[in-house]
Write a protein that holds these residues in place. Structure first.
Motif, PDB file in Angstrom:
ATOM      1  N   GLY A 131       7.385   6.426  -3.968  1.00  0.00           N
ATOM      2  CA  GLY A 131       7.044   5.000  -3.989  1.00  0.00           C
ATOM      3  C   GLY A 131       5.781   4.752  -4.798  1.00  0.00           C
ATOM      4  O   GLY A 131       5.711   3.800  -5.591  1.00  0.00           O
ATOM      5  N   LEU A 132       4.781   5.607  -4.621  1.00  0.00           N
ATOM      6  CA  LEU A 132       3.524   5.449  -5.374  1.00  0.00           C
ATOM      7  C   LEU A 132       3.740   5.697  -6.867  1.00  0.00           C
ATOM      8  O   LEU A 132       3.155   4.997  -7.706  1.00  0.00           O
ATOM      9  N   ALA A 133       4.593   6.686  -7.190  1.00  0.00           N
ATOM     10  CA  ALA A 133       4.881   6.955  -8.604  1.00  0.00           C
ATOM     11  C   ALA A 133       5.589   5.750  -9.225  1.00  0.00           C
ATOM     12  O   ALA A 133       5.305   5.355 -10.363  1.00  0.00           O
ATOM     13  N   ALA A 134       6.520   5.143  -8.456  1.00  0.00           N
ATOM     14  CA  ALA A 134       7.210   3.948  -8.957  1.00  0.00           C
ATOM     15  C   ALA A 134       6.206   2.816  -9.157  1.00  0.00           C
ATOM     16  O   ALA A 134       6.252   2.100 -10.165  1.00  0.00           O
TER      17      ALA A 134
ATOM     18  N   CYS B 242      18.820   4.658  -1.830  1.00  0.00           N
ATOM     19  CA  CYS B 242      18.926   4.892  -0.386  1.00  0.00           C
ATOM     20  C   CYS B 242      17.539   4.838   0.235  1.00  0.00           C
ATOM     21  O   CYS B 242      16.673   5.661  -0.071  1.00  0.00           O
ATOM     22  N   ALA B 243      17.336   3.839   1.098  1.00  0.00           N
ATOM     23  CA  ALA B 243      16.001   3.604   1.652  1.00  0.00           C
ATOM     24  C   ALA B 243      15.458   4.818   2.398  1.00  0.00           C
ATOM     25  O   ALA B 243      14.264   5.097   2.355  1.00  0.00           O
ATOM     26  N   GLN B 244      16.339   5.558   3.082  1.00  0.00           N
ATOM     27  CA  GLN B 244      15.849   6.652   3.914  1.00  0.00           C
ATOM     28  C   GLN B 244      15.357   7.852   3.117  1.00  0.00           C
ATOM     29  O   GLN B 244      14.654   8.695   3.652  1.00  0.00           O
ATOM     30  N   THR B 245      15.750   7.947   1.856  1.00  0.00           N
ATOM     31  CA  THR B 245      15.410   9.158   1.110  1.00  0.00           C
ATOM     32  C   THR B 245      14.216   8.977   0.170  1.00  0.00           C
ATOM     33  O   THR B 245      13.867   9.883  -0.549  1.00  0.00           O
ATOM     34  N   VAL B 246      13.607   7.794   0.154  1.00  0.00           N
ATOM     35  CA  VAL B 246      12.485   7.564  -0.757  1.00  0.00           C
ATOM     36  C   VAL B 246      11.175   7.907  -0.049  1.00  0.00           C
ATOM     37  O   VAL B 246      10.841   7.329   0.980  1.00  0.00           O
ATOM     38  N   THR B 247      10.450   8.865  -0.615  1.00  0.00           N
ATOM     39  CA  THR B 247       9.190   9.277   0.011  1.00  0.00           C
ATOM     40  C   THR B 247       8.049   8.365  -0.435  1.00  0.00           C
ATOM     41  O   THR B 247       8.161   7.636  -1.429  1.00  0.00           O
TER      42      THR B 247
ATOM     43  N   GLY C 147       8.180   1.333   1.439  1.00  0.00           N
ATOM     44  CA  GLY C 147       7.249   0.523   2.208  1.00  0.00           C
ATOM     45  C   GLY C 147       6.180  -0.144   1.347  1.00  0.00           C
ATOM     46  O   GLY C 147       5.122  -0.533   1.856  1.00  0.00           O
ATOM     47  N   SER C 148       6.423  -0.269   0.043  1.00  0.00           N
ATOM     48  CA  SER C 148       5.480  -0.897  -0.903  1.00  0.00           C
ATOM     49  C   SER C 148       4.060  -0.356  -0.798  1.00  0.00           C
ATOM     50  O   SER C 148       3.101  -1.114  -0.618  1.00  0.00           O
ATOM     51  N   PRO C 149       3.877   0.987  -0.910  1.00  0.00           N
ATOM     52  CA  PRO C 149       2.530   1.552  -0.831  1.00  0.00           C
ATOM     53  C   PRO C 149       1.697   1.180  -2.057  1.00  0.00           C
ATOM     54  O   PRO C 149       2.238   1.049  -3.156  1.00  0.00           O
ATOM     55  N   CYS C 150       0.382   0.988  -1.859  1.00  0.00           N
ATOM     56  CA  CYS C 150      -0.505   0.634  -2.986  1.00  0.00           C
ATOM     57  C   CYS C 150      -1.397   1.795  -3.408  1.00  0.00           C
ATOM     58  O   CYS C 150      -1.767   1.905  -4.556  1.00  0.00           O
TER      59      CYS C 150
ATOM     60  N   ASP D 154       3.038   3.085  -9.921  1.00  0.00           N
ATOM     61  CA  ASP D 154       2.244   3.345 -11.136  1.00  0.00           C
ATOM     62  C   ASP D 154       2.991   2.889 -12.387  1.00  0.00           C
ATOM     63  O   ASP D 154       2.392   2.350 -13.320  1.00  0.00           O
ATOM     64  N   ARG D 155       4.324   3.108 -12.404  1.00  0.00           N
ATOM     65  CA  ARG D 155       5.102   2.666 -13.566  1.00  0.00           C
ATOM     66  C   ARG D 155       5.170   1.130 -13.610  1.00  0.00           C
ATOM     67  O   ARG D 155       5.106   0.521 -14.687  1.00  0.00           O
ATOM     68  N   ILE D 156       5.289   0.495 -12.437  1.00  0.00           N
ATOM     69  CA  ILE D 156       5.329  -0.977 -12.380  1.00  0.00           C
ATOM     70  C   ILE D 156       4.009  -1.552 -12.903  1.00  0.00           C
ATOM     71  O   ILE D 156       3.992  -2.474 -13.717  1.00  0.00           O
ATOM     72  N   TYR D 157       2.900  -0.945 -12.466  1.00  0.00           N
ATOM     73  CA  TYR D 157       1.588  -1.455 -12.882  1.00  0.00           C
ATOM     74  C   TYR D 157       1.371  -1.259 -14.383  1.00  0.00           C
ATOM     75  O   TYR D 157       0.759  -2.109 -15.041  1.00  0.00           O
ATOM     76  N   ALA D 158       1.882  -0.131 -14.914  1.00  0.00           N
ATOM     77  CA  ALA D 158       1.729   0.108 -16.357  1.00  0.00           C
ATOM     78  C   ALA D 158       2.383  -1.022 -17.147  1.00  0.00           C
ATOM     79  O   ALA D 158       1.870  -1.441 -18.187  1.00  0.00           O
ATOM     80  N   VAL D 159       3.495  -1.556 -16.652  1.00  0.00           N
ATOM     81  CA  VAL D 159       4.133  -2.688 -17.331  1.00  0.00           C
ATOM     82  C   VAL D 159       3.343  -3.968 -17.063  1.00  0.00           C
ATOM     83  O   VAL D 159       2.994  -4.715 -17.992  1.00  0.00           O
ATOM     84  N   ALA D 160       3.040  -4.225 -15.792  1.00  0.00           N
ATOM     85  CA  ALA D 160       2.402  -5.497 -15.419  1.00  0.00           C
ATOM     86  C   ALA D 160       1.050  -5.685 -16.100  1.00  0.00           C
ATOM     87  O   ALA D 160       0.620  -6.814 -16.323  1.00  0.00           O
ATOM     88  N   SER D 161       0.369  -4.568 -16.431  1.00  0.00           N
ATOM     89  CA  SER D 161      -0.954  -4.680 -17.058  1.00  0.00           C
ATOM     90  C   SER D 161      -0.869  -4.642 -18.587  1.00  0.00           C
ATOM     91  O   SER D 161      -1.888  -4.621 -19.268  1.00  0.00           O
TER      92      SER D 161
END
Ligand code: HEC
Ligand code: HEC
Length: 187
Positions: free
Chosen positions: A25-28, A16-21, A183-186, A30-37
């Motif tokens: 998003g930043l924690a997600a 649900c887009a409205q409930t994601v803080t 919002g794809s925060p970096c 970090d997990r994406i980057y751990a895989v990508a790197s």
């Protein structure tokens, strides 16, 4: 019930887009980057260098592919030794290191702008959220790519003798959806 509480459900994901803080998003991310790197991804996502890498295979770090292999402009080594000479296209092969991995797609390097090798979290994040530098994907398209790419599937199950990133392609796709909903925060 959910339909009443959540007006903007991300297609097919249950997120649900409205409930994601922003923090989620930043924690997600970090997990994406751990895989990508992870070497199973960066050995191919090498940017504009010609040689794939052989990191995380017991040869040490910063070691390029053996036997003088180069992907060149074609990204499949058409100008020298084609990847398919050794990386035969075959479904469901569990090839142990140190033999050449084989998947159900033509083994090749990505376009040069999909550059993750040695890049910081901020740099990969900026690259991945921008359709100009991510092969033209929106967030839903990126998640779909992670669910359907034979390369990504191999990266999470690379066969005996190879280390692998934490998680699964499905968990990574869901993290991309969470990150996008925030919002794809970096940073
Ligand atoms: C002469 C045979 C040969 C050719 C040609 C070849 N490879 Fe390989 N490649 C191998 C072998 C063998 C391994 C496995 C090394 C290991 O596991 O220790 C490998 C491993 C790799 C890996 C690392 C996989 C991992 O576990 O992270 C990548 C990336 C790779 N090759 C990309 C390519 C690309 C791209 C091309 C074409 C431009 C190519 N290779 C051409 C033999 C070859
Ligand atoms: C054998 C080489 C290879 C490996 C290993 C590989 N990829 Fe890729 N990747 C590609 C190619 C080639 C593309 C370009 C799209 C296509 O042709 O499928 C790509 C595109 C992508 C994209 C599309 C968008 C973008 O901006 O990069 C994502 C996301 C991606 N890969 C994720 C991963 C992840 C995560 C891993 C590790 C689990 C991984 N890849 C491992 C070859 C590889």
């Amino acid at each position: 019930m959910r339909g009443l509480l959540c007006a903007l459900l991300i297609a097919g994901s249950g997120v649900c887009a409205q409930t994601v803080t922003r923090e989620e998003g930043l924690a997600a991310w970090d997990r994406i980057y751990a895989v990508a790197s992870h070497p199973r991804c960066t050995n191919c996502h090498v940017g504009d260098q010609d040689a794939p890498m052989w990191e995380g295979l017991g040869f040490g770090s910063g070691v390029p592919h053996g036997m003088g292999v180069k992907a060149d402009e074609s990204r499949i080594g058409a100008e020298s030794i084609p990847c398919r000479t050794c990386h035969v296209t075959a479904a469901g092969r569990d090839v142990a290191s140190p033999a050449a991995p084989q998947i159900d797609d033509a083994w090749r390097l990505p376009p040069v702008e999909l550059d993750w090798l040695g890049e910081s979290s901020a740099a990969v994040c900026a690259q991945l959220r921008d359709p100009e530098t991510n092969d033209g994907f929106d967030i839903a398209g990126l998640a779909e790519h992670l669910r359907s790419s034979a390369f990504v599937a191999w990266g999470f199950e690379p066969g005996a003798g190879r280390s692998k990133p934490v998680g699964s392609f499905e968990e990574m796709a869901r993290d991309v959806e969470l990150w996008g909903a925030a919002g794809s925060p970096c940073e």
